[in-house]
Design an enzyme around this catalytic site. Structure first.
Site, PDB file in Angstrom:
ATOM      1  N   SER A 205      13.863  39.534 -43.024  1.00 19.66           N
ATOM      2  CA  SER A 205      13.787  40.653 -42.088  1.00 19.66           C
ATOM      3  C   SER A 205      12.686  40.411 -41.065  1.00 19.66           C
ATOM      4  CB  SER A 205      13.547  41.958 -42.855  1.00 19.66           C
ATOM      5  OG  SER A 205      12.771  41.730 -44.009  1.00 19.66           O
TER       6      SER A 205
ATOM      7  N   ASP B  53       3.112  40.089 -44.215  1.00 18.98           N
ATOM      8  CA  ASP B  53       3.059  38.646 -44.419  1.00 18.98           C
ATOM      9  C   ASP B  53       4.260  38.065 -43.684  1.00 18.98           C
ATOM     10  OD1 ASP B  53       1.028  39.212 -46.197  1.00 18.98           O
ATOM     11  OD2 ASP B  53       1.925  38.159 -47.898  1.00 18.98           O
TER      12      ASP B  53
ATOM     13  N   HIS C 253       3.107  47.507 -43.222  1.00 19.73           N
ATOM     14  CA  HIS C 253       1.918  48.353 -43.164  1.00 19.73           C
ATOM     15  C   HIS C 253       1.579  48.713 -41.721  1.00 19.73           C
ATOM     16  CE1 HIS C 253       0.719  47.426 -47.446  1.00 19.73           C
ATOM     17  NE2 HIS C 253       1.592  46.459 -47.209  1.00 19.73           N
TER      18      HIS C 253
END
Length: 299
Positions: A258, A115, A171
């Site tokens: 990040s 996301d 992911h």
């Protein structure tokens, strides 16, 4: 402070981003004292470690309900209920229910690994055409490996910036065979747009990890996780030298903002038109993990 705007992919609307700790960010990046202080924080890792230690204390649970409310975070997506989180860091590294992030289907589809707010540059060699000249960027410095630079220098690059309020697990974007992770020590400069506006080389100076993915549809893909202010820990949960499906968890960032960077070899991917259009306008596109980024040119 100039308001940050992005395109929400779900609505295709331009949205003003809510900035966590806005007054602090303004101080750090618009004043001489603030810039000196932000550099000190970035180059003193013990401060990030102390901050991270504090966020793991049980009393920090008190911050969670207010943070969720201010940032309009959907609690129905969480695997845990709010009362089950043991600390603010436990909440920050939360897992989601699988149905909360459906994965775009098709072996030839590459998906968003996190996301976050995405910028896409289809040709690294033409990177300067998409960013102002003050935003220096060195692929050689980022990768620290001449063979990797040669391999990806004419390819494509994806930047995915995670805000403090985002889901912070990352992911795999494609079906792949995942190699080992190489750690590159560095500083912990903020990757907030206010910090990046004058210097893209922050990515090349920060602590980061590199993993090469072997794929059938997209050739070799290089996956980087970049630490940032207060993000001293990049945790890998995957086991190297194994096969993974896109959408499988690779790891997570501990407390702080990040970035994930993905490099593709030339002639391997055609990015979705809306992502390219927004990036050319200098606008990030906020995507959810599992949404399509593009499709293989080798189909």
């Amino acid at each position: 402070m100039k308001k940050l705007q992005y395109i929400d992919r779900l609505t295709n609307q331009r949205v003003t981003e809510a900035v966590c700790y806005e007054k602090t960010m303004t101080l750090l990046y618009t004043s001489r004292l603030g810039k000196w202080l932000s550099t000190l924080l970035a180059k003193t890792p013990i401060l990030s470690r102390i901050y991270g230690w504090i966020q793991k204390r049980s009393w920090t649970r008190r911050k969670i309900p207010g943070f969720v409310k201010r940032n309009h975070i959907c609690v129905q997506e969480f695997k845990k209920s709010l009362s089950e989180f043991s600390s603010f860091n436990d909440f920050f590294t939360r897992e989601l229910r699988p149905e909360a992030r459906p994965i775009a289907q098709g072996d030839n589809i590459c998906v968003a690994p996190v996301d976050g707010a995405y910028l896409i540059y289809p040709n690294i060699a033409e990177f300067g055409e998409f960013v102002v000249k003050s935003k220096h960027f060195s692929l050689s410095k980022l990768l620290g490996d001449a063979s990797l630079v040669e391999k990806y220098a004419s390819g494509s690059v994806v930047f995915a910036r995670l805000a403090l309020f985002d889901y912070h697990r990352f992911h795999f974007p494609v079906d792949c065979w995942a190699g080992p992770t190489r750690n590159v020590n560095g500083y912990l400069f903020s990757v907030h747009p206010m910090a990046l506006k004058d210097n893209f080389n922050i990515f090349c100076e920060n602590k980061r990890t590199l993993t090469e993915l072997k794929t059938e549809a997209f050739g070799d893909v290089l996956y980087l996780e970049v630490g940032a202010l207060n993000v001293g820990s990049i945790i890998q949960t995957y086991a190297p030298e194994k096969r993974y499906s896109k959408g499988d968890e690779k790891g997570f960032f501990e407390i702080g903002g990040s970035t994930v960077i993905i490099l593709f070899q030339p002639g391997t991917i055609k990015f979705d038109a809306d992502l390219l259009r927004n990036s050319r306008m200098g606008l990030e596109t906020r995507c959810l993990m599992g949404q399509s980024l593009g499709r293989s040119l080798g189909e």
